[in-house]
Scaffold this motif. Structure first.
Motif, PDB file in Angstrom:
ATOM      1  N   UNK A  24       0.882  -1.141   0.084  1.00 47.70           N
ATOM      2  CA  UNK A  24       0.178   0.029   0.090  1.00 47.70           C
ATOM      3  C   UNK A  24       0.955   1.484   0.062  1.00 47.70           C
ATOM      4  N   UNK A  25       1.978   1.122   0.660  1.00 45.51           N
ATOM      5  CA  UNK A  25       2.780   2.528   0.742  1.00 45.51           C
ATOM      6  C   UNK A  25       3.522   2.639  -0.373  1.00 45.51           C
ATOM      7  N   UNK A  26       4.010   1.540  -1.000  1.00 46.09           N
ATOM      8  CA  UNK A  26       4.611   1.776  -2.281  1.00 46.09           C
ATOM      9  C   UNK A  26       3.735   2.163  -3.432  1.00 46.09           C
ATOM     10  N   UNK A  27       2.428   1.459  -3.407  1.00 45.72           N
ATOM     11  CA  UNK A  27       1.341   1.827  -4.423  1.00 45.72           C
ATOM     12  C   UNK A  27       1.316   3.406  -4.180  1.00 45.72           C
ATOM     13  N   UNK A  28       0.986   3.772  -3.195  1.00 44.76           N
ATOM     14  CA  UNK A  28       0.431   5.193  -2.833  1.00 44.76           C
ATOM     15  C   UNK A  28       1.644   6.426  -3.373  1.00 44.76           C
ATOM     16  N   UNK A  29       2.853   5.912  -2.924  1.00 42.90           N
ATOM     17  CA  UNK A  29       4.077   6.633  -3.446  1.00 42.90           C
ATOM     18  C   UNK A  29       4.188   6.826  -5.023  1.00 42.90           C
ATOM     19  N   UNK A  30       4.136   5.520  -5.572  1.00 41.58           N
ATOM     20  CA  UNK A  30       4.266   5.513  -7.222  1.00 41.58           C
ATOM     21  C   UNK A  30       3.180   6.257  -7.576  1.00 41.58           C
ATOM     22  N   UNK A  31       2.007   6.142  -7.485  1.00 36.21           N
ATOM     23  CA  UNK A  31       0.681   6.824  -7.806  1.00 36.21           C
ATOM     24  C   UNK A  31       0.728   8.246  -7.635  1.00 36.21           C
ATOM     25  N   UNK A  32       1.171   8.706  -6.387  1.00 36.45           N
ATOM     26  CA  UNK A  32       1.346   9.896  -6.170  1.00 36.45           C
ATOM     27  C   UNK A  32       2.244  10.846  -7.157  1.00 36.45           C
ATOM     28  N   UNK A  33       3.461  10.007  -7.121  1.00 37.19           N
ATOM     29  CA  UNK A  33       4.566  10.650  -8.029  1.00 37.19           C
ATOM     30  C   UNK A  33       4.214  10.657  -9.716  1.00 37.19           C
ATOM     31  N   UNK A  34       3.391   9.589  -9.934  1.00 34.12           N
ATOM     32  CA  UNK A  34       2.743   9.607 -11.262  1.00 34.12           C
ATOM     33  C   UNK A  34       1.953  10.868 -11.541  1.00 34.12           C
ATOM     34  N   UNK A  35       1.091  11.159 -10.382  1.00 31.76           N
ATOM     35  CA  UNK A  35       0.147  12.220 -10.506  1.00 31.76           C
ATOM     36  C   UNK A  35       0.764  13.390 -10.528  1.00 31.76           C
ATOM     37  N   UNK A  36       2.069  13.615  -9.841  1.00 29.33           N
ATOM     38  CA  UNK A  36       2.815  14.853  -9.943  1.00 29.33           C
ATOM     39  C   UNK A  36       3.439  14.987 -11.086  1.00 29.33           C
ATOM     40  N   UNK A  37       3.688  14.207 -11.871  1.00 26.25           N
ATOM     41  CA  UNK A  37       4.142  14.231 -13.289  1.00 26.25           C
ATOM     42  C   UNK A  37       3.152  14.917 -14.223  1.00 26.25           C
ATOM     43  N   UNK A  38       1.945  14.406 -13.979  1.00 27.73           N
ATOM     44  CA  UNK A  38       0.794  15.360 -14.718  1.00 27.73           C
ATOM     45  C   UNK A  38       0.532  16.440 -14.340  1.00 27.73           C
ATOM     46  N   UNK A  39       0.848  16.783 -12.904  1.00 26.56           N
ATOM     47  CA  UNK A  39       0.543  18.013 -12.534  1.00 26.56           C
ATOM     48  C   UNK A  39       1.904  19.017 -13.059  1.00 26.56           C
ATOM     49  N   UNK A  40       2.911  18.512 -13.389  1.00 25.87           N
ATOM     50  CA  UNK A  40       4.056  19.285 -13.913  1.00 25.87           C
ATOM     51  C   UNK A  40       3.819  19.397 -15.342  1.00 25.87           C
ATOM     52  N   UNK A  41       3.154  18.419 -15.978  1.00 24.10           N
ATOM     53  CA  UNK A  41       2.916  18.594 -17.380  1.00 24.10           C
ATOM     54  C   UNK A  41       1.801  19.706 -17.577  1.00 24.10           C
ATOM     55  N   UNK A  84      -1.797  12.723  -2.230  1.00 22.42           N
ATOM     56  CA  UNK A  84      -1.291  11.714  -1.341  1.00 22.42           C
ATOM     57  C   UNK A  84      -2.365  11.117  -0.503  1.00 22.42           C
ATOM     58  N   UNK A  85      -3.237  12.070   0.112  1.00 20.19           N
ATOM     59  CA  UNK A  85      -4.105  11.443   0.969  1.00 20.19           C
ATOM     60  C   UNK A  85      -5.131  10.681   0.113  1.00 20.19           C
ATOM     61  N   UNK A  86      -5.528  11.259  -0.966  1.00 17.15           N
ATOM     62  CA  UNK A  86      -6.588  10.464  -1.729  1.00 17.15           C
ATOM     63  C   UNK A  86      -6.169   9.302  -2.181  1.00 17.15           C
ATOM     64  N   UNK A  87      -5.034   9.153  -2.810  1.00 14.10           N
ATOM     65  CA  UNK A  87      -4.434   7.756  -3.299  1.00 14.10           C
ATOM     66  C   UNK A  87      -4.148   7.048  -2.263  1.00 14.10           C
ATOM     67  N   UNK A  88      -3.838   7.341  -1.013  1.00 14.86           N
ATOM     68  CA  UNK A  88      -3.367   6.361   0.025  1.00 14.86           C
ATOM     69  C   UNK A  88      -5.015   5.724   0.559  1.00 14.86           C
ATOM     70  N   UNK A  89      -5.867   6.574   0.541  1.00 10.60           N
ATOM     71  CA  UNK A  89      -7.189   6.157   1.105  1.00 10.60           C
ATOM     72  C   UNK A  89      -7.664   5.113   0.132  1.00 10.60           C
TER      73      UNK A  89
END
Length: 140
Positions: free
Chosen positions: A41-58, A122-127
């Motif tokens: 769960x922790x690794x999935x949350x971190x990976x998904x959050x970093x992927x979302x931040x990629x979209x944020x920066x795009x 991060x919170x949304x993805x973790x939940x």
């Protein structure tokens, strides 16, 4: 360790504009190793959050490509209105299919605060991953 890298990679790619379903992989990995649920769960949350931040920066980079008038018309209108109304709080829905990636992209485009946006994502993805894991562990 390979399992965690696989989970991270799938979660990262699923959060970018590429299609992918990291929840299915999480359930499959939990089926094989129930005791690693927290790590997964922790690794999935971190990976998904970093992927979302990629979209944020795009979105930040794309700010120069489109005018505000063009973004508030047509298919983006609902998501833009949601972010205008709720601000970075709308990013709690970044996990949602179809609109989640768009919300992250538009949040970057609208220059929402980086730290607050990251925290909400991060919170949304973790939940979401906690609920998927809880469901999987209950029914597997």
């Amino acid at each position: 360790m390979t399992t965690l890298w696989l989970m991270f990679s799938a979660a990262f790619l699923a959060a970018t504009l590429l299609p992918g379903g990291s929840e299915v992989l999480l359930v499959a990995l939990l089926n094989e190793s129930r005791s690693e649920w927290l790590s997964l769960v922790v690794v999935a949350t971190i990976g998904n959050t970093l992927g979302a931040m990629t979209s944020f920066y795009l979105g930040r980079l794309g700010r120069f490509a489109r005018s505000p008038e063009a973004m508030t018309q047509g298919k983006y209108r609902h998501s833009v209105n949601m972010i205008q109304k709720y601000g970075y709080w709308a990013l709690l829905l970044s996990w949602a299919p179809l609109i989640g990636d768009l919300l992250c992209l538009l949040a970057g485009w609208m220059k929402l605060p980086l730290l607050r946006s990251t925290l909400m994502i991060l919170i949304g993805k973790c939940i979401r991953y906690l609920l998927v894991a809880a469901f999987a562990l209950q029914w597997l």
